[in-house]
Write an enzyme that holds these catalytic residues in place. Structure first.
Site, mmCIF file in Angstrom:
data_model
loop_
_atom_site.group_PDB
_atom_site.id
_atom_site.type_symbol
_atom_site.label_atom_id
_atom_site.label_comp_id
_atom_site.label_asym_id
_atom_site.label_seq_id
_atom_site.Cartn_x
_atom_site.Cartn_y
_atom_site.Cartn_z
ATOM 1 C CD GLU A 1 71.062 36.914 24.595
ATOM 2 O OE1 GLU A 1 71.989 36.084 24.356
ATOM 3 O OE2 GLU A 1 71.279 38.104 24.886
ATOM 4 C CE LYS B 1 73.098 39.805 27.795
ATOM 5 N NZ LYS B 1 73.257 39.387 26.366
ATOM 6 C CB CYS C 1 73.969 35.787 26.883
ATOM 7 S SG CYS C 1 75.173 35.315 25.586
#
Lengths: 268, 268
Positions: free
Chosen positions: A42, A111, A144
């Protein structure tokens, strides 16, 4: 067989040029080693622990950035999934991941589940993550904390993903002796619930006092960890049969997706 | 504190009377040891490996059976969740679990996800599992393979369960050296995804050639195993703060249920 490589790099906060060099070199090395799918951490272009929203914005790059195209060129025949700090065409800054090959950027995912202070720097994405048809198979993308939501892993499996590529920066958390990181336990359960592969690429290094789990792991559709990195390990690689993820049966009559009882779930 | 006990019994296939005695004695012993919540295996009244649908039918009992009332009486102040072969009021046979206390049967849940040959003996349930307000807290109920569906564990958490009581008969499966059973990995991930406790009660013994995992485990809302049984262990007990399951926060800004992005999930 498909060779999956996760490069557990240590980006330098704020140094776009150094991170471009490190990440592109890692892609090149993995490709030279025969990789078909290469996963990077990330925010590998920028680092993670921003001191301000302004700092994040100053490090944001558009999907058209040469940096992402460079990953694709370095990848040879492979596909790269890597995290970057995105300057959105809407003027917002996103914590994103790009799917890239030699032809260019195939997809960008923003995200949707932001962790802790991320909301001060990033806008959350609003679109479901993609499943991208690549030379290496059907690749789903999460970033994540997204993976902690079973709706996301399930959704990508239902959408046909063979493997979930998960760029992460897992902040180091305490865990009992002998236990795997909790995030890896979640990856294992997601793999077996959906009979997909997961390739979670964590980072290493210490950034502005933050340590990381260094828990990069590749998990098979039975839920077992095929390879895991650990502290200081720069990369892991496994050769897998991605076709195994298209067989969802687990007994003479059971199939982990077909057995779903949406008539019951709707009652909750 | 709440004392949770799982009694990893060995029912005898076909012997209703013996199994009534064994299970009621286990409830009584757990109650004497201060139990607040007692979980028994799946189909503990009848055994599991039926030779025919007719055999299962011959062992089915209605929820009004004295056997279930006996569990409640033996439980003192505790609540019991145990599996039984149910003779439904609709003439069908179900793989069910009863929630029972001294006042009687509080709820019956019929397994919705049937494993392997179970479909030859049982009709699948059609109703979502309950969350039962008990003296021991809010108890959600699942049976064995149900737990493998993240929709079910998530649904019960959203419905307010503090603890998921899971009567199981986990057939022994191969696993890599040093790994927990896959079902326990799934329980750990469900616990941390939802910040609930899980109390999975497996069985022991060998029945018509079938061995069991003997993986009875109690898991906390961080996803860590507080106690696990293993081969031949008759019961496990832990004292827990069930209130911890009502705190869903995991950082200054994150909450595992409030952070859900149903707007995104709907796009899959």
């Amino acid at each position: 067989m498909t060779r999956v490589v996760c490069a557990q790099l240590a980006p330098v906060i704020g140094d776009l040029s150094a991170n471009a060099g490190t990440s592109t070199a890692a892609v090149e090395a993995a490709a030279a080693d025969g990789a078909d799918l290469i996963v990077l951490p990330e925010l590998v272009t920028s680092g993670y622990v921003f001191s301000s929203a302004a700092e994040a914005r100053s490090l944001a790059i558009p999907p058209g950035s040469p940096l992402l195209a460079d990953w694709g060129r370095a990848a040879g025949n492979a596909t790269v999934v890597g995290g970057f700090c995105e300057a959105g065409d809407d003027g917002r800054v996103y914590n994103s991941a790009a799917v890239v090959d030699r032809s260019g950027v195939l997809a960008v995912y923003r995200k949707t589940h932001l962790w802790d202070a991320e909301g001060t720097a990033f806008s959350p994405g609003t679109a479901a993550p993609p499943v991208v048809e690549t030379a290496a198979g059907r690749v789903g993308v999460l970033i994540c904390y997204d993976m902690e939501f079973p709706e996301m892993t399930r959704g990508l499996a239902l959408a046909g993903a063979d493997v979930l590529a998960v760029p992460t920066n897992w902040p180091l958390m305490p865990r009992p002796d002998g236990e795997r990181p909790g995030e890896v336990v979640t990856a294992m359960a997601a793999a077996r619930a959906n009979r997909v592969y997961l390739a979670c690429c964590d980072r290493t290094g210490v950034e502005r006092g933050q340590s990381w789990t260094e828990g990069t792991s590749i998990v098979d559709p039975d839920g077992w960890v095929l390879a895991t990195a650990g502290p200081g390990v720069a990369s892991i690689a496994v050769d897998v049969d991605l076709g195994a993820a298209r067989r969802k049966t687990i007994s003479d009559v059971n199939d982990v997706l077909a057995d779903r009882r949406t008539d019951v779930y709707r009652q909750f």
